[in-house]
Write a protein that holds these residues in place. Structure first.
Motif, PDB file in Angstrom:
ATOM      1  N   THR A  85      -3.565  -3.594  -1.192  1.00 38.97           N
ATOM      2  CA  THR A  85      -2.392  -3.537  -0.302  1.00 38.97           C
ATOM      3  C   THR A  85      -2.408  -4.677   0.712  1.00 38.97           C
ATOM      4  O   THR A  85      -1.371  -5.276   0.993  1.00 38.97           O
ATOM      5  CB  THR A  85      -2.321  -2.166   0.416  1.00 38.97           C
ATOM      6  OG1 THR A  85      -2.146  -1.164  -0.582  1.00 38.97           O
ATOM      7  CG2 THR A  85      -1.177  -2.099   1.397  1.00 38.97           C
ATOM      8  N   LYS A 105      -3.190   3.373   8.468  1.00 39.01           N
ATOM      9  CA  LYS A 105      -3.587   4.768   8.299  1.00 39.01           C
ATOM     10  C   LYS A 105      -4.815   5.060   9.161  1.00 39.01           C
ATOM     11  O   LYS A 105      -4.724   5.201  10.359  1.00 39.01           O
ATOM     12  CB  LYS A 105      -3.829   5.054   6.820  1.00 39.01           C
ATOM     13  CG  LYS A 105      -2.558   4.888   5.973  1.00 39.01           C
ATOM     14  CD  LYS A 105      -2.700   5.446   4.564  1.00 39.01           C
ATOM     15  CE  LYS A 105      -3.506   4.571   3.667  1.00 39.01           C
ATOM     16  NZ  LYS A 105      -3.502   4.998   2.257  1.00 39.01           N
ATOM     17  N   GLU A 133      -3.817   8.079  -4.107  1.00 41.39           N
ATOM     18  CA  GLU A 133      -4.239   7.643  -2.775  1.00 41.39           C
ATOM     19  C   GLU A 133      -3.282   8.107  -1.691  1.00 41.39           C
ATOM     20  O   GLU A 133      -3.711   8.663  -0.672  1.00 41.39           O
ATOM     21  CB  GLU A 133      -4.364   6.109  -2.706  1.00 41.39           C
ATOM     22  CG  GLU A 133      -4.708   5.658  -1.295  1.00 41.39           C
ATOM     23  CD  GLU A 133      -4.949   4.176  -1.137  1.00 41.39           C
ATOM     24  OE1 GLU A 133      -4.749   3.426  -2.102  1.00 41.39           O
ATOM     25  OE2 GLU A 133      -5.346   3.780  -0.027  1.00 41.39           O
ATOM     26  N   GLU A 134      -1.998   7.880  -1.901  1.00 39.98           N
ATOM     27  CA  GLU A 134      -1.057   8.183  -0.806  1.00 39.98           C
ATOM     28  C   GLU A 134      -0.802   9.687  -0.685  1.00 39.98           C
ATOM     29  O   GLU A 134      -0.558  10.177   0.421  1.00 39.98           O
ATOM     30  CB  GLU A 134       0.235   7.373  -0.970  1.00 39.98           C
ATOM     31  CG  GLU A 134       0.038   5.854  -1.104  1.00 39.98           C
ATOM     32  CD  GLU A 134      -0.924   5.236  -0.075  1.00 39.98           C
ATOM     33  OE1 GLU A 134      -1.070   5.777   1.040  1.00 39.98           O
ATOM     34  OE2 GLU A 134      -1.544   4.199  -0.400  1.00 39.98           O
ATOM     35  N   ASP A 178      -6.423  -0.603   7.697  1.00 40.47           N
ATOM     36  CA  ASP A 178      -6.152   0.241   6.523  1.00 40.47           C
ATOM     37  C   ASP A 178      -4.630   0.320   6.371  1.00 40.47           C
ATOM     38  O   ASP A 178      -3.980   1.192   6.918  1.00 40.47           O
ATOM     39  CB  ASP A 178      -6.781   1.629   6.777  1.00 40.47           C
ATOM     40  CG  ASP A 178      -6.579   2.589   5.634  1.00 40.47           C
ATOM     41  OD1 ASP A 178      -6.101   2.158   4.559  1.00 40.47           O
ATOM     42  OD2 ASP A 178      -6.898   3.782   5.811  1.00 40.47           O
ATOM     43  N   LEU A 179      -4.076  -0.647   5.618  1.00 40.35           N
ATOM     44  CA  LEU A 179      -2.618  -0.833   5.614  1.00 40.35           C
ATOM     45  C   LEU A 179      -1.925  -0.007   4.532  1.00 40.35           C
ATOM     46  O   LEU A 179      -2.514   0.304   3.499  1.00 40.35           O
ATOM     47  CB  LEU A 179      -2.302  -2.315   5.386  1.00 40.35           C
ATOM     48  CG  LEU A 179      -2.996  -3.319   6.312  1.00 40.35           C
ATOM     49  CD1 LEU A 179      -2.587  -4.747   5.947  1.00 40.35           C
ATOM     50  CD2 LEU A 179      -2.689  -3.021   7.781  1.00 40.35           C
TER      51      LEU A 179
HETATM   52 CA    CA Z   1      -4.909   1.821   0.816  1.00 43.09          CA
END
Ligand code: CA
Ligand code: IPD
Ligand code: CA
Ligand code: CA
Length: 281
Positions: A98, A39, A73-74, A44-45
């Motif tokens: 993650t 991201k 978060e997503e 930042d996976l």
């Molecule tokens: Ca994350």
């Protein structure tokens, strides 16, 4: 009712109509080849499972509580507003850890917090791979699999085990400050400093008394919302790295079993600045 629903979702619920429950999604996905993308930075996976789990949690909660608001978060990464209002609001980290998940390093949790009038009311954190379920409800205590949690009472930082996490920023200046902070605490000398790759589980270890303190710059509201209730209900303190009250959107936290250890850490830390979670996009 909110706590029961959150526990069901986090632990075993959701297997309706052949839909996998949250831990099942994570347990299944951990064994498989993951489609990983990044991201904000290359470290930042995010994986398909992060999206799947968040969708599962939010859709199940929405069915039960249609008038409530959600911060996830997503969803935030996809452009949803990350603002805490007085409305009842669920604050969700679908997969915390993650990077651990991608590597099958077994520190992966689901975190569900709930706030009303901007006050954190309950928190549920489920360690998907070892079955530890941490719960906290304001005024009603904190528990791990039904056993009451109690923070460490240690006041002396030279007898403390301290946990921290590295945020997403990895430029040399940020890393120098990060290492400088760690060096100060190690030369206090604290017994040790640990990084486990999941801020929610690290915070749960403060609640259970397995470690004395936690600090981090760069975490998000969904990393700390549920855990803050659990730690406070276990007798600990959660505050800003400046020593003031916790500001959920500030991306800074110090948590500790004792106020003395928290205050000591606050005095040592050089800040690392991150933009707020509730900034305008
Ligand atoms: Ca994350
Ligand atoms: C991250 C992890 C990591 C911490 C980061 C978090 P994610 O959460 O908790 O340990 O250093 O600040 O954002 O992205 O795995 O949910
Ligand atoms: Ca997280
Ligand atoms: Ca996450």
């Amino acid at each position: 009712e909110c706590l029961d629903v959150a526990v069901q979702i986090a632990r075993k619920a959701g297997k309706q109509g052949g839909v996998l429950s949250v831990p099942q999604v994570v347990q299944e996905a951990v064994k498989q080849e993951k489609r990983v993308s990044s991201k904000s930075t290359p470290t930042d996976l995010v994986t398909e499972a992060d999206h799947q789990v968040e969708e599962l949690i939010i859709s199940t909660l929405k069915e039960k509580f249609p008038s409530h608001r959600f911060i996830g978060e997503e969803s935030s990464a996809a452009g949803e507003k990350c603002v805490l209002t007085d409305s009842p609001t669920w604050i969700i980290d679908p997969i915390d850890g993650t990077c651990n998940f991608v590597h099958s390093f077994p520190m992966v949790a689901v975190s569900i917090g709930f706030a009303v009038n901007k006050e954190l009311e309950l928190g549920v954190i489920y360690h998907c791979l070892d079955g530890a379920l941490y719960t906290g409800r304001k005024g009603h205590g904190a528990f791990c699999n039904g056993v009451r949690l109690q923070v460490s009472k240690e006041k002396d930082v030279s007898k403390a085990l301290i946990l921290t996490e590295i945020g997403a920023k990895r430029d040399p200046h940020t890393l120098d400050i990060f290492l400088g902070n760690m060096k100060k605490l190690l030369s206090a000398p604290a017994h040790g400093v640990r990084i486990i790759g999941s801020s929610t589980l690290a915070l749960c270890h403060i609640a259970s008394g397995a470690a004395e303190a936690y600090y981090q710059f760069g975490l998000h509201c969904w990393d700390v919302a549920a855990a803050a209730v659990i730690i406070r209900e276990a007798g600990g303190c959660v505050m800003d790295t400046t020593g003031g009250p916790l500001d959920l959107m500030s991306r800074r936290v110090v948590a500790a079993g004792s106020q003395e250890v928290a205050d000591y850490i606050v005095q040592q830390l050089q800040p690392i600045s991150y933009g707020r979670d509730d900034h305008d996009p």
